[in-house]
Write a protein that holds these residues in place. Structure first.
Motif, PDB file in Angstrom:
ATOM      1  N   LEU A   1       6.791 -29.360  -3.786  1.00  0.00           N
ATOM      2  CA  LEU A   1       5.623 -30.092  -3.296  1.00  0.00           C
ATOM      3  C   LEU A   1       6.030 -31.207  -2.330  1.00  0.00           C
ATOM      4  CD1 LEU A   1       3.568 -30.301  -6.595  1.00  0.00           C
ATOM      5  CD2 LEU A   1       2.924 -29.064  -4.512  1.00  0.00           C
ATOM      6  N   GLN A   2       7.080 -31.942  -2.662  1.00  0.00           N
ATOM      7  CA  GLN A   2       7.563 -33.012  -1.781  1.00  0.00           C
ATOM      8  C   GLN A   2       7.993 -32.466  -0.427  1.00  0.00           C
ATOM      9  OE1 GLN A   2      10.693 -34.968  -3.930  1.00  0.00           O
ATOM     10  NE2 GLN A   2       9.287 -36.029  -5.313  1.00  0.00           N
ATOM     11  N   GLN A   3       8.592 -31.285  -0.421  1.00  0.00           N
ATOM     12  CA  GLN A   3       9.036 -30.680   0.834  1.00  0.00           C
ATOM     13  C   GLN A   3       7.873 -30.072   1.612  1.00  0.00           C
ATOM     14  OE1 GLN A   3      12.173 -31.232   1.840  1.00  0.00           O
ATOM     15  NE2 GLN A   3      12.244 -32.352  -0.095  1.00  0.00           N
ATOM     16  N   GLY A   4       6.753 -29.892   0.951  1.00  0.00           N
ATOM     17  CA  GLY A   4       5.577 -29.329   1.604  1.00  0.00           C
ATOM     18  C   GLY A   4       5.711 -27.844   1.915  1.00  0.00           C
ATOM     19  N   TYR A   5       6.493 -27.131   1.122  1.00  0.00           N
ATOM     20  CA  TYR A   5       6.692 -25.702   1.375  1.00  0.00           C
ATOM     21  C   TYR A   5       5.371 -24.944   1.268  1.00  0.00           C
ATOM     22  CZ  TYR A   5      11.730 -26.517   0.668  1.00  0.00           C
ATOM     23  OH  TYR A   5      13.020 -26.956   0.749  1.00  0.00           O
ATOM     24  N   ASN A   6       5.060 -24.187   2.294  1.00  0.00           N
ATOM     25  CA  ASN A   6       3.885 -23.313   2.263  1.00  0.00           C
ATOM     26  C   ASN A   6       4.229 -21.964   1.655  1.00  0.00           C
ATOM     27  OD1 ASN A   6       2.111 -25.138   3.466  1.00  0.00           O
ATOM     28  ND2 ASN A   6       2.780 -24.563   5.514  1.00  0.00           N
ATOM     29  N   ASN A   7       5.536 -21.648   1.619  1.00  0.00           N
ATOM     30  CA  ASN A   7       6.002 -20.356   1.103  1.00  0.00           C
ATOM     31  C   ASN A   7       6.785 -20.574  -0.195  1.00  0.00           C
ATOM     32  OD1 ASN A   7       8.122 -21.669   2.390  1.00  0.00           O
ATOM     33  ND2 ASN A   7       9.035 -19.790   3.176  1.00  0.00           N
ATOM     34  N   VAL A   8       6.098 -21.052  -1.205  1.00  0.00           N
ATOM     35  CA  VAL A   8       6.725 -21.371  -2.483  1.00  0.00           C
ATOM     36  C   VAL A   8       7.374 -20.126  -3.100  1.00  0.00           C
ATOM     37  CG1 VAL A   8       6.309 -22.251  -4.818  1.00  0.00           C
ATOM     38  CG2 VAL A   8       5.173 -23.301  -2.874  1.00  0.00           C
ATOM     39  N   GLU A   9       6.807 -18.958  -2.864  1.00  0.00           N
ATOM     40  CA  GLU A   9       7.382 -17.724  -3.400  1.00  0.00           C
ATOM     41  C   GLU A   9       8.797 -17.511  -2.878  1.00  0.00           C
ATOM     42  OE1 GLU A   9       4.480 -17.921  -1.787  1.00  0.00           O
ATOM     43  OE2 GLU A   9       2.979 -17.510  -3.333  1.00  0.00           O
ATOM     44  N   ALA A  10       9.029 -17.783  -1.591  1.00  0.00           N
ATOM     45  CA  ALA A  10      10.363 -17.623  -1.005  1.00  0.00           C
ATOM     46  C   ALA A  10      11.332 -18.641  -1.609  1.00  0.00           C
ATOM     47  CB  ALA A  10      10.309 -17.765   0.511  1.00  0.00           C
ATOM     48  N   PHE A  11      10.871 -19.870  -1.807  1.00  0.00           N
ATOM     49  CA  PHE A  11      11.709 -20.897  -2.428  1.00  0.00           C
ATOM     50  C   PHE A  11      12.076 -20.488  -3.855  1.00  0.00           C
ATOM     51  CE2 PHE A  11      11.821 -24.794  -5.112  1.00  0.00           C
ATOM     52  CZ  PHE A  11      13.021 -25.312  -4.642  1.00  0.00           C
ATOM     53  N   ALA A  12      11.103 -20.025  -4.627  1.00  0.00           N
ATOM     54  CA  ALA A  12      11.346 -19.614  -6.009  1.00  0.00           C
ATOM     55  C   ALA A  12      12.308 -18.426  -6.057  1.00  0.00           C
ATOM     56  CB  ALA A  12      10.032 -19.260  -6.699  1.00  0.00           C
ATOM     57  N   ALA A  13      12.144 -17.475  -5.155  1.00  0.00           N
ATOM     58  CA  ALA A  13      13.036 -16.312  -5.117  1.00  0.00           C
ATOM     59  C   ALA A  13      14.462 -16.752  -4.765  1.00  0.00           C
ATOM     60  CB  ALA A  13      12.527 -15.279  -4.115  1.00  0.00           C
ATOM     61  N   HIS A  14      14.586 -17.694  -3.841  1.00  0.00           N
ATOM     62  CA  HIS A  14      15.901 -18.219  -3.448  1.00  0.00           C
ATOM     63  C   HIS A  14      16.570 -18.917  -4.630  1.00  0.00           C
ATOM     64  CE1 HIS A  14      19.020 -20.110  -1.053  1.00  0.00           C
ATOM     65  NE2 HIS A  14      18.668 -21.266  -1.569  1.00  0.00           N
ATOM     66  N   VAL A  15      15.823 -19.744  -5.332  1.00  0.00           N
ATOM     67  CA  VAL A  15      16.360 -20.455  -6.493  1.00  0.00           C
ATOM     68  C   VAL A  15      16.796 -19.447  -7.558  1.00  0.00           C
ATOM     69  CG1 VAL A  15      15.777 -22.003  -8.405  1.00  0.00           C
ATOM     70  CG2 VAL A  15      15.113 -22.600  -6.072  1.00  0.00           C
ATOM     71  N   ALA A  16      15.975 -18.444  -7.827  1.00  0.00           N
ATOM     72  CA  ALA A  16      16.317 -17.432  -8.831  1.00  0.00           C
ATOM     73  C   ALA A  16      17.585 -16.677  -8.433  1.00  0.00           C
ATOM     74  CB  ALA A  16      15.154 -16.452  -9.015  1.00  0.00           C
ATOM     75  N   ASP A  17      17.701 -16.303  -7.166  1.00  0.00           N
ATOM     76  CA  ASP A  17      18.881 -15.583  -6.686  1.00  0.00           C
ATOM     77  C   ASP A  17      20.133 -16.446  -6.813  1.00  0.00           C
ATOM     78  OD1 ASP A  17      20.118 -13.287  -5.279  1.00  0.00           O
ATOM     79  OD2 ASP A  17      20.415 -14.769  -3.679  1.00  0.00           O
ATOM     80  N   LYS A  18      20.043 -17.688  -6.392  1.00  0.00           N
ATOM     81  CA  LYS A  18      21.189 -18.596  -6.470  1.00  0.00           C
ATOM     82  C   LYS A  18      21.586 -18.856  -7.923  1.00  0.00           C
ATOM     83  CE  LYS A  18      22.204 -19.486  -2.214  1.00  0.00           C
ATOM     84  NZ  LYS A  18      23.521 -19.184  -1.671  1.00  0.00           N
ATOM     85  N   LEU A  19      20.618 -18.990  -8.788  1.00  0.00           N
ATOM     86  CA  LEU A  19      20.891 -19.209 -10.211  1.00  0.00           C
ATOM     87  C   LEU A  19      21.671 -18.036 -10.793  1.00  0.00           C
ATOM     88  CD1 LEU A  19      20.514 -20.616 -12.967  1.00  0.00           C
ATOM     89  CD2 LEU A  19      18.314 -19.421 -13.116  1.00  0.00           C
ATOM     90  N   MET A  20      21.216 -16.826 -10.522  1.00  0.00           N
ATOM     91  CA  MET A  20      21.894 -15.649 -11.053  1.00  0.00           C
ATOM     92  C   MET A  20      23.322 -15.554 -10.520  1.00  0.00           C
ATOM     93  SD  MET A  20      18.886 -12.761 -11.295  1.00  0.00           S
ATOM     94  CE  MET A  20      18.364 -12.933  -9.612  1.00  0.00           C
ATOM     95  N   LYS A  21      23.515 -15.817  -9.221  1.00  0.00           N
ATOM     96  CA  LYS A  21      24.857 -15.771  -8.639  1.00  0.00           C
ATOM     97  C   LYS A  21      25.768 -16.828  -9.249  1.00  0.00           C
ATOM     98  CE  LYS A  21      23.619 -13.696  -4.230  1.00  0.00           C
ATOM     99  NZ  LYS A  21      23.489 -13.906  -2.781  1.00  0.00           N
TER     100      LYS A  21
END
Length: 75
Positions: A45-65
């Motif tokens: 929210l602070q970053q104002g991301y309009n594509n929260v799905e992409a951010f969440a997918a990135h976080v999930a991918d990085k977490l798994m790696k």
């Protein structure tokens, strides 16, 4: 190694005083997970991301790696 079982919702939560007997996670674990998710949501929210799905997918991918790497397994 334990298996993660997601919450089935607050209305399904049943406790024995220390753990949810529905998902078998400790209340401390549940609270810490909620705090981490809340922090990620606040950051998005602070970053104002309009594509929260992409951010969440990135976080999930990085977490798994990162977990695989720390366990010594190939990425």
């Amino acid at each position: 190694m334990s298996v993660f079982t997601p919450c089935k919702g607050k209305t399904a939560c049943r406790d024995d005083g220390e753990r949810c007997i529905t998902c078998d996670r400790s209340f401390a674990e549940i609270e810490q997970t909620r705090a981490l998710i809340d922090a990620l949501a606040e950051f998005a929210l602070q970053q104002g991301y309009n594509n929260v799905e992409a951010f969440a997918a990135h976080v999930a991918d990085k977490l798994m790696k990162k977990v695989r790497h720390r366990r010594g397994a190939p990425s």
